[in-house]
Motif scaffolding. Structure first.
Motif, PDB file in Angstrom:
ATOM      1  N   SER A 104       0.929  -1.135   0.058  1.00 13.20           N
ATOM      2  CA  SER A 104       0.141  -0.015   0.140  1.00 13.20           C
ATOM      3  C   SER A 104       0.870   1.256   0.021  1.00 13.20           C
ATOM      4  O   SER A 104       0.594   2.240  -0.558  1.00 13.20           O
ATOM      5  N   ALA A 105       2.042   1.326   0.718  1.00  9.82           N
ATOM      6  CA  ALA A 105       2.820   2.525   0.734  1.00  9.82           C
ATOM      7  C   ALA A 105       3.544   2.599  -0.601  1.00  9.82           C
ATOM      8  O   ALA A 105       3.447   3.922  -1.269  1.00  9.82           O
ATOM      9  N   ALA A 106       3.897   1.457  -1.303  1.00  8.82           N
ATOM     10  CA  ALA A 106       4.471   1.730  -2.664  1.00  8.82           C
ATOM     11  C   ALA A 106       3.479   2.141  -3.664  1.00  8.82           C
ATOM     12  O   ALA A 106       3.543   3.230  -4.473  1.00  8.82           O
ATOM     13  N   ALA A 107       2.199   1.663  -3.716  1.00  6.48           N
ATOM     14  CA  ALA A 107       1.233   1.785  -4.584  1.00  6.48           C
ATOM     15  C   ALA A 107       0.558   3.215  -4.333  1.00  6.48           C
ATOM     16  O   ALA A 107       0.256   4.070  -5.281  1.00  6.48           O
ATOM     17  N   LEU A 108       0.481   3.809  -2.956  1.00  2.28           N
ATOM     18  CA  LEU A 108      -0.162   5.187  -2.682  1.00  2.28           C
ATOM     19  C   LEU A 108       1.148   6.255  -3.242  1.00  2.28           C
ATOM     20  O   LEU A 108       0.798   7.190  -3.792  1.00  2.28           O
ATOM     21  N   SER A 109       2.326   5.888  -3.181  1.00  2.51           N
ATOM     22  CA  SER A 109       3.361   6.835  -3.304  1.00  2.51           C
ATOM     23  C   SER A 109       3.423   6.693  -4.795  1.00  2.51           C
ATOM     24  O   SER A 109       3.428   8.154  -5.460  1.00  2.51           O
ATOM     25  N   ALA A 110       3.311   5.892  -5.569  1.00  8.54           N
ATOM     26  CA  ALA A 110       3.264   6.043  -7.190  1.00  8.54           C
ATOM     27  C   ALA A 110       1.896   6.719  -7.548  1.00  8.54           C
ATOM     28  O   ALA A 110       1.972   7.666  -8.465  1.00  8.54           O
ATOM     29  N   THR A 111       0.909   6.624  -7.133  1.00  4.75           N
ATOM     30  CA  THR A 111      -0.261   7.265  -7.417  1.00  4.75           C
ATOM     31  C   THR A 111      -0.296   8.712  -6.991  1.00  4.75           C
ATOM     32  O   THR A 111      -0.994   9.589  -7.856  1.00  4.75           O
ATOM     33  N   LEU A 112       0.564   9.047  -6.034  1.00  4.41           N
ATOM     34  CA  LEU A 112       0.235  10.505  -5.524  1.00  4.41           C
ATOM     35  C   LEU A 112       1.294  11.262  -6.756  1.00  4.41           C
ATOM     36  O   LEU A 112       1.208  12.314  -6.464  1.00  4.41           O
ATOM     37  N   ARG A 113       2.110  10.619  -7.315  1.00  5.33           N
ATOM     38  CA  ARG A 113       3.167  11.235  -8.413  1.00  5.33           C
ATOM     39  C   ARG A 113       2.188  11.273  -9.574  1.00  5.33           C
ATOM     40  O   ARG A 113       2.996  11.756 -10.603  1.00  5.33           O
ATOM     41  N   GLU A 114       1.158  10.977  -9.790  1.00  9.34           N
ATOM     42  CA  GLU A 114       0.506  10.940 -11.175  1.00  9.34           C
ATOM     43  C   GLU A 114      -0.157  12.198 -11.468  1.00  9.34           C
ATOM     44  O   GLU A 114      -0.329  12.951 -10.529  1.00  9.34           O
ATOM     45  N   PRO A 115      -0.032  12.709 -12.776  1.00  9.61           N
ATOM     46  CA  PRO A 115      -0.537  14.023 -12.945  1.00  9.61           C
ATOM     47  C   PRO A 115      -1.717  14.457 -12.534  1.00  9.61           C
ATOM     48  O   PRO A 115      -2.030  15.772 -12.086  1.00  9.61           O
ATOM     49  N   VAL A 165      -3.185  13.431  -9.978  1.00  6.52           N
ATOM     50  CA  VAL A 165      -3.321  13.878  -8.434  1.00  6.52           C
ATOM     51  C   VAL A 165      -2.564  15.043  -8.219  1.00  6.52           C
ATOM     52  O   VAL A 165      -3.176  15.876  -7.485  1.00  6.52           O
ATOM     53  N   VAL A 166      -1.678  15.444  -9.014  1.00  2.00           N
ATOM     54  CA  VAL A 166      -0.922  16.736  -8.751  1.00  2.00           C
ATOM     55  C   VAL A 166      -1.879  17.827  -9.136  1.00  2.00           C
ATOM     56  O   VAL A 166      -2.007  18.865  -8.393  1.00  2.00           O
ATOM     57  N   ALA A 167      -2.593  17.651 -10.478  1.00  2.34           N
ATOM     58  CA  ALA A 167      -3.768  18.506 -10.672  1.00  2.34           C
ATOM     59  C   ALA A 167      -4.822  18.630  -9.452  1.00  2.34           C
ATOM     60  O   ALA A 167      -5.389  19.796  -9.169  1.00  2.34           O
ATOM     61  N   ALA A 168      -5.195  17.699  -9.050  1.00  2.00           N
ATOM     62  CA  ALA A 168      -6.402  17.801  -7.944  1.00  2.00           C
ATOM     63  C   ALA A 168      -5.583  18.356  -6.471  1.00  2.00           C
ATOM     64  O   ALA A 168      -6.362  19.229  -5.983  1.00  2.00           O
ATOM     65  N   ARG A 169      -4.399  18.507  -6.525  1.00  2.24           N
ATOM     66  CA  ARG A 169      -3.796  19.041  -5.192  1.00  2.24           C
ATOM     67  C   ARG A 169      -3.608  20.594  -5.741  1.00  2.24           C
ATOM     68  O   ARG A 169      -3.865  21.417  -4.819  1.00  2.24           O
ATOM     69  N   ALA A 170      -3.432  20.971  -6.804  1.00  2.00           N
ATOM     70  CA  ALA A 170      -3.270  22.392  -7.290  1.00  2.00           C
ATOM     71  C   ALA A 170      -4.620  22.973  -7.259  1.00  2.00           C
ATOM     72  O   ALA A 170      -4.640  24.331  -7.178  1.00  2.00           O
ATOM     73  N   ARG A 171      -5.932  22.104  -7.187  1.00  4.08           N
ATOM     74  CA  ARG A 171      -7.253  22.862  -7.201  1.00  4.08           C
ATOM     75  C   ARG A 171      -7.542  22.928  -5.977  1.00  4.08           C
ATOM     76  O   ARG A 171      -8.706  23.606  -5.494  1.00  4.08           O
TER      77      ARG A 171
END
Length: 309
Positions: free
Chosen positions: A195-206, A208-214
């Motif tokens: 879960s740590a590896a999968a979540l870390s990789a998902t958090l770097r997806e574009p 997710v970055v866009a959702a953080r920017a919103r």
């Protein structure tokens, strides 16, 4: 897909039953030998008559064919140890084991995913999470169970060392704490790491970055966006963990003297109760395969790419 998997499970059970029947049949001694040892008044003629009555004078493959035919008709036979039908012995033990496995799976998955969330959200906590996972994975379940008994049952006296208790409710839960903790601690490492590896990789997806920017907060990003998309590899761990949990339960139930499938199989094998041992082992294998199938179906429901494939 489901039909093909069910056919595969049936073929696996058939081969497994044959292998188990041959292994148990080749063990030295049989129930008649045990009866003779328990009653010296039985003569050689009595032993021959009893073997003919129970079909033990037939070749091994002929005995397997007769046993398999009866099993397909729903005739599980009698348990020699418990002097009652096999179904009446197995069903209560299966219920006890399923409760133990379900509680251990929920605890291991819940704590493991929570540790994975912590490691993904706070990278500085990742080494500590890895250390906890390594400790849990490296501890054999029987050794860990003994340590928990010594600490919480013998030294502190907070929890019972084994058994199930005669009353229900909270008293039954007290008897369940140590075996569930033993199984969960030994199996949470895989959930935490994946879960740590999968979540870390998902958090770097574009996206997710866009959702953080919103302006989405970290908690919302983790729970509403990252976790559902990282659930597929976690479910793969759950599918593989089903077999490990069943194998661990066989040891844990024997250690904590719980009347589940593990202790039942141990008693049946040691007591040369062939009918009970074979049906119980096949039932454990069936539960493992059905749990794996359920995890695969959940993966397909979460990931449309698997359904398309």
């Amino acid at each position: 897909m489901v039909a093909a998997r069910l056919v595969q499970a049936a073929a696996t059970l058939a081969l497994l039953s044959l292998a188990m029947f041959l292994l148990i049949g080749l063990m030295p001694g049989d129930p008649i030998d045990l009866a003779i040892a328990g009653d010296p008044r039985l003569t050689a003629e009595d032993a021959a008559r009893l073997r003919a009555l129970h079909g033990l004078d037939q070749p091994l493959m002929a005995r397997y064919a007769a046993w398999a035919g009866a099993l397909l008709r729903g005739e599980f036979g009698y348990s020699r140890l418990f002097a009652q039908p096999v179904a009446g012995v197995i069903l209560p033990a299966l219920g006890s084991t399923l409760v133990l496995l379900g509680a251990a799976l929920l605890l291991a998955g819940g704590v493991g995913v929570a540790l994975g969330l912590l490691a993904a959200a706070r990278p500085r906590a990742a080494p500590a999470v890895d250390a906890v996972a390594i400790l849990g994975q490296s501890a054999p379940s029987f050794w860990l169970g003994i340590l928990l008994i010594i600490l919480f049952a013998v030294t502190l006296g907070w929890l019972p060392a084994g058994g199930t208790g005669e009353a229900g409710g909270l008293d039954a839960l007290r008897f369940l704490v140590l075996p569930v903790a033993t199984l969960a601690i030994a199996n949470l490492a895989a959930y935490a790491r994946h879960s740590a590896a999968a979540l870390s990789a998902t958090l770097r997806e574009p996206w997710v970055v866009a959702a953080r920017a919103r302006g989405n907060g970290e908690a919302r990003l983790l729970l509403r966006h990252a976790l559902p998309n990282a659930a597929v590899p976690i479910l793969q761990v759950a599918a593989l963990d089903a077999g490990a949990l069943v194998g661990g339960a066989l040891i844990t139930e024997t250690l904590f003297a719980r009347p589940g499938m593990g202790k039942l199989i141990y008693d049946a094998v040691m007591g040369n109760d062939t009918n009970l041992a074979l049906v119980a082992l096949l039932l454990v294998a069936l539960v493992t395969m059905l749990a794996t199938l359920a995890a695969d179906l959940a993966q397909r429901a979460l990931d449309p790419r698997l359904r398309d494939g």
